[in-house]
Design a protein around this motif. Structure first.
Motif: not given
Lengths: 275, 275
Positions: B97, B99-100, B102-103, B106-107, B109-110, B126-130
Motif C-alpha cells: 500500500r 497513498d497521501i 491521511n489515506t 487509514m491503511y 489502521r486497517a 509517493m515518498g515520506k508522507d505516504s
C-alpha cells in the motif's frame, strides 16, 4: 467503458469532474450512523445529488478497508449502485496497487471483473510486469501514478535520472508497454507548472488530477497547461464536495459545491473551444 | 511484536523462513472446495503443519481481495487463527500500500489495528508522507519495497540518480524519516549480488526476501551477502511450499518442503556463528 464514451460524457455534461468518495465515519452526518450501512447511505445520497454534474466517482479503497468486511460490503454496494443506476459514469477504484505479475493479475480481476470498476489506480515502482496484467483488460483503464499531489512527490518522483525526472521516465517508459493505450496517469494539481512538460510526453492520455481544493491546486491553472483537444483531464475533488456540510443538508451542499466546479469547467471548455 | 522478539524466535527455531499464504482456489486440493471456507481451511492446515519450522506467515492481500467479501473473511480468519494459536509468529500483510498521508493512515489502521498484523508491505513511490503514517505504530513494522524480485525491477529501481541507483536512494532517504527504526525492506533473492551494497546502507535492518525457489533465487547466496549478526533476513517461500502437493497430503508435503528450507537455514546459521 471506452475512452470515447468518457469523452462523449464530458461533452454532454460539460464537466470533467470526478468526485472522490473517501468516506470517514467521523466526518459524515451523525444521523446516518444509525442506519445499517452508513457509508453506503452517505454515498448513495451524494451520488443521487451529483451524478449529472460529474463524469466519474472515485472511492479510495483505504477508506473502505479501514472498516474491514463491513467496509468492503459498502464498497461493493456503492459500485453496484453506480453501475446499475448511472452506467454512464466512469468509475475509478483508487487502490494504488502493484505487485509481481501473477499477483497483479489477481488485483486486476478483483477490481475489473468482480467489482466491475472501469479503472483502477496503480503504482509504477515495480515496473512493466507489475502493470501489464492490468492493461490486458479490454475497455478497462489503468491509471498509473506519475507525479502525485503530496509533499513526498519530491522525495523520488522529481529526482533526475540522466537529466530526466523519474516521473518523466515513468511516463515515457510506460508508453512502450503492451496495451499502453489503456493507460491514464495521476498528476497532482498542486504541481500545475509541470503539466506543460507532461503533455509533451503524453499529449493524448487522460490525466486524473487530485489536489484541487483542499490540497491547494488551481483548476484554471491545471486546465491552462494540461487540457488537450478531448479535454483529457479528470479533476478530482473529495473533501471539498462530500464534506461541504455535516448536517441533514449534506447532499444538497455537496451538489452546490459540485455545481460550482462544473460551472467553472463549462466556462473553461467553452473558452477553449473558441480558441 | 518487537524486533528483539523476532530475533529471539529465529534463534529458538533456527529458522528465518517466512511462508507466503498466496492461496489460489485453482491450485488447492479439490476436496477442500466442498468446505465452507476453502481458503481458510487450506491456510489452517498449512499453518498447523509448518508453524514450528517458520517464524513468519505472509498472506498476499491480492489473493484474498480477488474473492471479494468472502476472501476478506478468509484473511481475517487466517490472521486471527495465527494470532490466537501461534502468537510467537511474525505476521506480514503483503499489501504494498501507499497513498497521501491521511489515506495511508487509514491503511495502517486497517492492517495494524483492525486485522492486528505485525507488519505491512508498502510502496515507496509517493515518498515520506505516504510511509510515515505506517511508522507511527509502536511495535509494528513497515516493510518497504526497495529492490523487488521481478523483471520490472530494472525499469525504474536500478536506474541511476546522480550516480546512485533509485533503490539505494530509497533506502538511504527512508532512514531519515520519523520512526525509521520501524522500517524493514523488501529485497528480491533473484538479485543476490546486490545484497553487499544494500548492507552498506542498511546494515541492521531486517530484509524480507522473496524470490527463493519458484522465482529462481538462491538461499545460500542471499545469506552469504545479506545476513547480519542478528540474521536480519526473512526468506519467503510461497508456491514451493504451499503447493508441494494438491492431494490429501498437501499439508504433510508442505511441511517436508518447509523442513528442507529450515534445515538448510539451521546449517547456515551454525556455520555463520562459527566464523
Amino acid at each position: 467503458m471506452t475512452t470515447q464514451q468518457l469523452i462523449d460524457q464530458i461533452k454532454i455534461k460539460k464537466s470533467f469532474l470526478c468526485i472522490g468518495l473517501d468516506v470517514d465515519l467521523n466526518k459524515i452526518p451523525d444521523f446516518l450512523l444509525a442506519t445499517e450501512d452508513p457509508i453506503f447511505e452517505f454515498n448513495k445520497a451524494i451520488i443521487d445529488a451529483t451524478h449529472d454534474l460529474c463524469v466519474s466517482y472515485k472511492p479510495n479503497t483505504a477508506f473502505y478497508e479501514a472498516y474491514g468486511i463491513k467496509g468492503w460490503q459498502s464498497l461493493e454496494k456503492t459500485i453496484n449502485y453506480i453501475n446499475k443506476n448511472y452506467p454512464e459514469i466512469f468509475t475509478i477504484a483508487d487502490a494504488k496497487r502493484g505487485d509481481i505479475g501473477n499477483t497483479s493479475s489477481m488485483y486486476a480481476r478483483a477490481f475489473f471483473n468482480d467489482l466491475n470498476f472501469d479503472s483502477v489506480t496503480v503504482a509504477p515502482y515495480m515496473g512493466k510486469d507489475s502493470v501489464e496484467p492490468f492493461l490486458a483488460f479490454e475497455n478497462k483503464h489503468t491509471i498509473m501514478l506519475a507525479l502525485t499531489s503530496n509533499e513526498g512527490a519530491f522525495d523520488f518522483q522529481t529526482k533526475s535520472i540522466d537529466g530526466k525526472e523519474l516521473y518523466k521516465v515513468v511516463l515515457a517508459t510506460s508508453k512502450t508497454w503492451k496495451n499502453s493505450q489503456n493507460l491514464m496517469y495521476v498528476v497532482g494539481a498542486t504541481k500545475a507548472e509541470y503539466f506543460t512538460e507532461i503533455r509533451k510526453i503524453v499529449p493524448d492520455s487522460f490525466l486524473l488530477v487530485p489536489g484541487v481544493g483542499a490540497q491547494g491546486g488551481s483548476l484554471s491553472e491545471v486546465c491552462q497547461y494540461g487540457m488537450n483537444e478531448n479535454v483529457g483531464l479528470l479533476i478530482n475533488s473529495s473533501r471539498g464536495i462530500i464534506y461541504a456540510s455535516n448536517g441533514s443538508d449534506f447532499a444538497e451542499k455537496a451538489r452546490e459545491e459540485a455545481l460550482k466546479l462544473q460551472q467553472e469547467m463549462e466556462v473553461i471548455m467553452s473558452l477553449k473551444s473558441k480558441v
